[in-house]
Every structure is written in structure tokens, then in C-alpha cells.
Design an enzyme around this catalytic site. Structure first.
Site, mmCIF file in Angstrom:
data_model
loop_
_atom_site.group_PDB
_atom_site.id
_atom_site.type_symbol
_atom_site.label_atom_id
_atom_site.label_comp_id
_atom_site.label_asym_id
_atom_site.label_seq_id
_atom_site.Cartn_x
_atom_site.Cartn_y
_atom_site.Cartn_z
ATOM 1 N N ARG A 127 -8.544 -2.166 2.591
ATOM 2 C CA ARG A 127 -8.111 -1.046 1.768
ATOM 3 C C ARG A 127 -7.467 -1.516 0.467
ATOM 4 N NH1 ARG A 127 -4.786 2.579 5.999
ATOM 5 N NH2 ARG A 127 -3.657 0.632 6.114
ATOM 6 N N ARG A 141 5.081 -1.615 -2.208
ATOM 7 C CA ARG A 141 5.138 -0.783 -0.998
ATOM 8 C C ARG A 141 6.373 -1.108 -0.166
ATOM 9 N NH1 ARG A 141 -0.173 -1.577 2.065
ATOM 10 N NH2 ARG A 141 0.744 -0.079 3.504
ATOM 11 N N ARG A 181 -5.641 -7.470 6.937
ATOM 12 C CA ARG A 181 -5.987 -6.246 7.658
ATOM 13 C C ARG A 181 -7.305 -5.660 7.161
ATOM 14 N NH1 ARG A 181 -1.288 -2.151 8.418
ATOM 15 N NH2 ARG A 181 -1.298 -1.955 6.156
ATOM 16 N N ARG A 232 8.644 10.018 5.934
ATOM 17 C CA ARG A 232 8.777 8.834 5.083
ATOM 18 C C ARG A 232 10.063 8.849 4.270
ATOM 19 N NH1 ARG A 232 4.289 5.539 4.027
ATOM 20 N NH2 ARG A 232 2.460 6.371 5.055
ATOM 21 N N LYS A 246 2.514 -0.378 12.890
ATOM 22 C CA LYS A 246 2.643 0.999 13.387
ATOM 23 C C LYS A 246 1.298 1.559 13.857
ATOM 24 C CE LYS A 246 4.430 2.966 9.722
ATOM 25 N NZ LYS A 246 4.616 1.834 8.804
#
Ligand SMILES: [Zn+2]
Length: 214
Positions: A155, A166, A122, A83, A13
Site C-alpha cells: 500500500r 503516521r 507488509r 483514532r 492490529k
């Protein structure tokens, strides 16, 4: 033009929203960035957000709405909001008050191995929040942001141990939005592995007369 971008964590996203912003299609509104900015500005809301985050709490729907409401104007792409169904209702009320509506919902989909692979590789710029992937879209210089020269960091929320949780939260809270939006507004399904996802989205926007493919 109001775009809503949906997709599991790791579906790409942020990358797609960034590209749409770079190509001046729509301005990216990322709730994560809004939280960080509000905290940095030291506003009363920012202080409250920091307290909640430090206590390991999620942002309340009300706090999130207050931040998003300040940002919504002409051409925006909402990345990470709504969300859940409550937030979707909040957003619809807010847009109705301003005589706006969601023009298109983009659903980025990906299979779980791809998602996990994306997330663990990432890295994000600590300064400008540009996203890179050490495997699929590495920066020119390891550990350094191509855009601003800032330091790239992995992160905490992208650690392998938190990914399953998640994804489970996404399945339970966010995925029901797909059914909700199918009855409400045009939707575009995008396989996040496709090479030219950005061109595909732009072409579709042009077809809907939302924005000519620049
Ligand atoms: Zn940067």
C-alpha cells in the site's frame, strides 16, 4: 461483546483482528475496509468519501461514525477506530444509546524498529484484504494471497517515507486514548512480538467471562 483494538501503525492490529475473526471470537470492523466498501457500493456517502480521499483529506469524524454505527452489533472488534478522543466520545454515546459498553480495550505495543520493519515488508491482498508480511509471515506463493488467490500489493500509505508521519499522528492523536480508557474499562496490554498473542487474548476474554477460549 465490544472490543477496541489500539496500537501504533505496524503494531499488528489488522493481523490480530483477522485472527480473532477467523477463530469466531469477534467480527472485525476495520474502518479502512468500510471506506473501501462504501466507495465500491457507490452510495452518496461513498461518493463523498472518494472525493475527500482523492483530495488527500482524512475522513471526518462524522462520516466515520456513520459507517461504524451501521456495523456495531453483537461480537465485534474495532480495528482502527476510535483514532482520537472526539471519536472515543462519539463511540461511547453510540454504545450508551444501544445499552452497550466497551468490554475490553486491547493495546498492542511494539518498539519503533519493529514497527518500521513490519510496515515496509507488509503486503495486502487487493481482493480480500488479508495481510501478509514478506519477512515474517510470507504467503505460500510470492505475490499471491493464500486465502483467495488475489494479487498482493504494497500500500502507498506503507511507503517508508510516510511511516514517520503516521507514527507522529498516532503519538499525538491516538495515544491519549490509552489514558482515557484506563479510567473507563478493562484493558489488556499485549506485546505484539509475542508468539501466541491470539491465545493470550482469548485466555484473557475467558477470564473476564466474555468468551470461553474456544
Ligand atoms: Zn485474498
Amino acid at each position: 461483546m465490544i472490543l477496541v483494538l489500539l496500537g501504533a501503525p505496524g503494531s499488528g492490529k489488522g493481523t490480530l483482528a483477522q485472527a480473532l475473526q477467523t477463530q469466531k471470537v469477534a467480527r472485525q470492523i476495520s474502518t479502512g475496509d468500510l471506506f473501501r466498501r462504501e466507495i465500491a457500493a457507490g452510495t452518496p456517502l461513498g461518493k463523498k468519501i472518494k472525493e475527500d480521499l482523492d483530495a488527500g483529506k482524512l475522513m471526518s469524524d462524522e462520516e466515520t461514525l456513520a459507517l461504524v454505527a451501521k456495523e456495531i452489533n453483537d461480537d465485534v472488534i474495532l480495528d482502527g477506530y476510535p483514532r482520537n478522543l472526539k471519536q472515543a466520545g462519539d463511540l461511547e454515546d453510540l454504545l450508551a444509546k444501544r445499552n452497550k459498553k466497551i468490554d475490553l480495550v486491547i493495546n498492542l505495543f511494539a518498539d519503533e524498529p519493529t514497527i518500521v520493519d513490519r510496515i515496509i515488508n507488509r503486503v495486502i491482498c487487493s481482493k480480500c484484504h488479508a495481510i501478509f508480511n514478506t519477512k515474517y509471515s510470507p504467503p505460500r506463493k510470492t505475490g499471491t494471497c493464500d486465502v483467495c488467490g488475489g494479487e498482493l500489493v504494497h500500500r502507498k500509505e506503507d511507503e517508508a517515507t510516510t511511516i514517520a508521519r503516521r507514527i507522529a499522528i498516532y503519538e499525538e492523536k491516538t495515544k491519549p486514548l490509552l489514558k482515557h480508557y484506563k479510567q473507563l474499562c478493562p484493558m489488556l496490554e499485549v506485546d505484539s512480538r509475542r508468539e501466541n498473542a491470539i491465545e493470550y487474548v482469548k485466555l484473557h476474554l475467558a477470564k473476564l467471562n466474555l468468551k470461553s477460549g474456544q
